[in-house]
Design an enzyme around this catalytic site. Structure first.
Site, PDB file in Angstrom:
ATOM      1  CB  ALA A  90      -0.920  -0.149   1.231  1.00 43.67           C
ATOM      2  N   GLY A  94      -1.677   6.170  -1.970  1.00 44.21           N
ATOM      3  CA  GLY A  94      -2.333   6.706  -2.912  1.00 44.21           C
ATOM      4  C   GLY A  94      -3.517   5.841  -3.204  1.00 44.21           C
ATOM      5  CG  ASP A 158       0.401  -0.778  -7.165  1.00 52.44           C
ATOM      6  OD1 ASP A 158       0.496  -0.876  -8.395  1.00 52.44           O
ATOM      7  OD2 ASP A 158       0.959   0.203  -6.819  1.00 52.44           O
ATOM      8  CB  CYS A 211       4.383   1.574 -12.438  1.00 55.26           C
ATOM      9  SG  CYS A 211       5.608   1.110 -10.921  1.00 55.26           S
TER      10      CYS A 211
END
Length: 442
Positions: A90, A94, A158, A211
């Site tokens: 986390a 964001g 993520d 990403c």
């Protein structure tokens, strides 16, 4: 066009906090040049001439500065008020703060970060955004599975990645890149996905994101996961302008449906490189018995806290002790009702920090101030964003009060109706209780 995009200025984004403001009010008050980000309900591009990080509204948690592409991830998960959601990797916060904005204080958010220093930053951002229903842990994903089996309605992974999509933004990502790092990240991602799968309820949704552009960490990561987990299926994702589809030819394992995943390319839209996949777990939810945290039992301390509530709040009964009140050292927290017993877990923040007991008195926390609306307290000193007193307060200085604001005791300090922190009135003077670690020159 792709390499040429790296010679251009990157897009800058911020996302309003629905827990503090709505779109109409936000756009009327913020003094920035904003245009809508097409794939994020609360997201806006801002101009390079703007300085949103230097404005008092930032300290009030009115918005979160976030890379525009990263906002697509929570949009795909689409959490609803009342959901139990896990943000597994986390930091810095964001996606966690975006999830919290969708939950609107209802339900439960567990935000986890394995690196201790990054977990502290995550906790600070949760505090700044005034989030009441989040717990922050500093754990390995494998240890969390023992506490939260088949628990969450939604999970975001993520994943730590090789960062190819951040080359324009982050020089460190360039220097740390190597083919070996791509392979190492791909292995770690599979482990994290396996653990996330165990914590998702049947019928729940999971968003995996990176990403990076590397197929080993994107299409191949999802293909291999689906091959090992036939109980998961890819979901259709919205066709937002500028977003592209995953490429089945770049996949491995199960490639059928990979085109439902999402790629964001910097030459096709105003955002950095990103990849995301939305998956649903099939099956029927099962009822599982859970053990809950021990609530606070010290009657003497409870009486001190209840006296504080009567002094501060317009409706003190909303805030007085109940089964969700938990002691964490000398600190009192209001733990979300859905949280399990956290004994043995590395917990940084077991809920909303209410404050600290000091001898025979109770001192409210900065986190509580930022979670409040001025309408909830008896005393509030409201300053305007451009007033010299606001800059003085954020520097930690004492403020002289008008006759109208003079009084005695704890009061909330706000900017244009948004809470900033605590002060203590003594006649015509406001003693500053803005945290020393946050004070800065404005």
């Amino acid at each position: 066009a792709f390499p040429e995009s790296y010679e251009k200025e990157r897009g800058q984004g911020l996302r309003l906090n629905p827990g503090k403001t709505d779109e109409k009010e936000f756009l009327a008050k913020v003094p920035f040049h904003l245009t809508k980000i097409p794939w994020a309900r609360e997201g806006y591009y801002y101009d390079s001439s703007d300085r949103p990080g230097k404005h008092p509204y930032h300290e009030a948690g009115l918005y979160y500065i976030q890379e525009p592409s990263a906002m697509a991830v929570v949009e795909l998960l689409d959490p609803k008020p009342g959901d139990c959601v896990l943000d597994l990797c986390a930091a810095p916060g964001g996606k966690t703060t975006q999830i919290a904005g969708r939950l609107m204080g209802e339900g439960f958010l567990l935000s986890n970060e394995i690196h201790p220093a990054r977990a502290k930053i995550l906790s600070q951002n949760i505090e700044r955004m005034g989030i009441r229903n989040a717990v922050v842990t500093n754990e390995d994903s494998g240890r969390l599975t023992k506490y939260f089996p088949a628990f969450f309605d939604g999970i975001i992974v993520d994943a730590p990645c090789s960062g190819e999509g951040m080359f324009r933004k982050d020089e460190t990502a360039v220097t740390e890149w190597s083919p070996e790092n791509v392979r190492r990240c791909a292995g770690r991602q599979q482990e994290i996905l396996e653990n996330a799968a165990m914590m998702l309820k049947p019928g729940g949704r999971l968003v995996y994101s990176t990403c990076t552009f590397a197929p080993e960490e994107d299409e191949q990561a999802i293909g291999r996961f689906l091959e090992a987990h036939p109980e998961f299926a890819l979901e259709e994702t919205p066709d937002y302008p500028g977003l592209s589809h995953g490429v089945p030819a770049w996949g491995a394992g199960v490639t059928d449906g990979i085109e439902k995943t999402v790629r964001i390319w910097p030459h096709r839209t105003e955002g950095e490189g990103h990849y995301a996949a939305l998956l649903r777990k099939t099956g029927e939810p099962e009822s599982v018995k859970r053990k809950y945290p021990a609530s606070m039992k010290d009657k003497k301390l409870l009486a001190v806290y209840e006296d504080f509530c009567k002094e501060i709040f317009i409706e003190p009964k909303k805030w007085t002790a109940d089964s969700t009140m938990t002691m964490f050292g000398d600190q009192l927290y209001r733990t979300p009702e859905e949280m399990v017993d956290f004994k043995g877990l590395r917990v940084l923040r077991p809920g909303l920090q209410m404050g600290e007991f000091k001898k025979n008195r109770f001192e409210p926390s900065h986190a509580l101030a930022l979670a409040l609306h001025p309408s909830e307290v008896k005393q509030n000193v409201n300053l305007s964003a451009d007033a010299p007193e606001t800059a003085a307060y954020l520097r930690g200085e004492t403020i002289q009060l008008s006759e109208e604001d003079a009084g005695k005791g704890w009061c909330l300090v706000s900017v244009d109706g948004y809470s900033l922190g605590w002060g203590k009135k003594s006649g015509g003077t406001l003693k500053n209780h803005y945290p020393k670690g946050l004070r800065k020159q404005y």
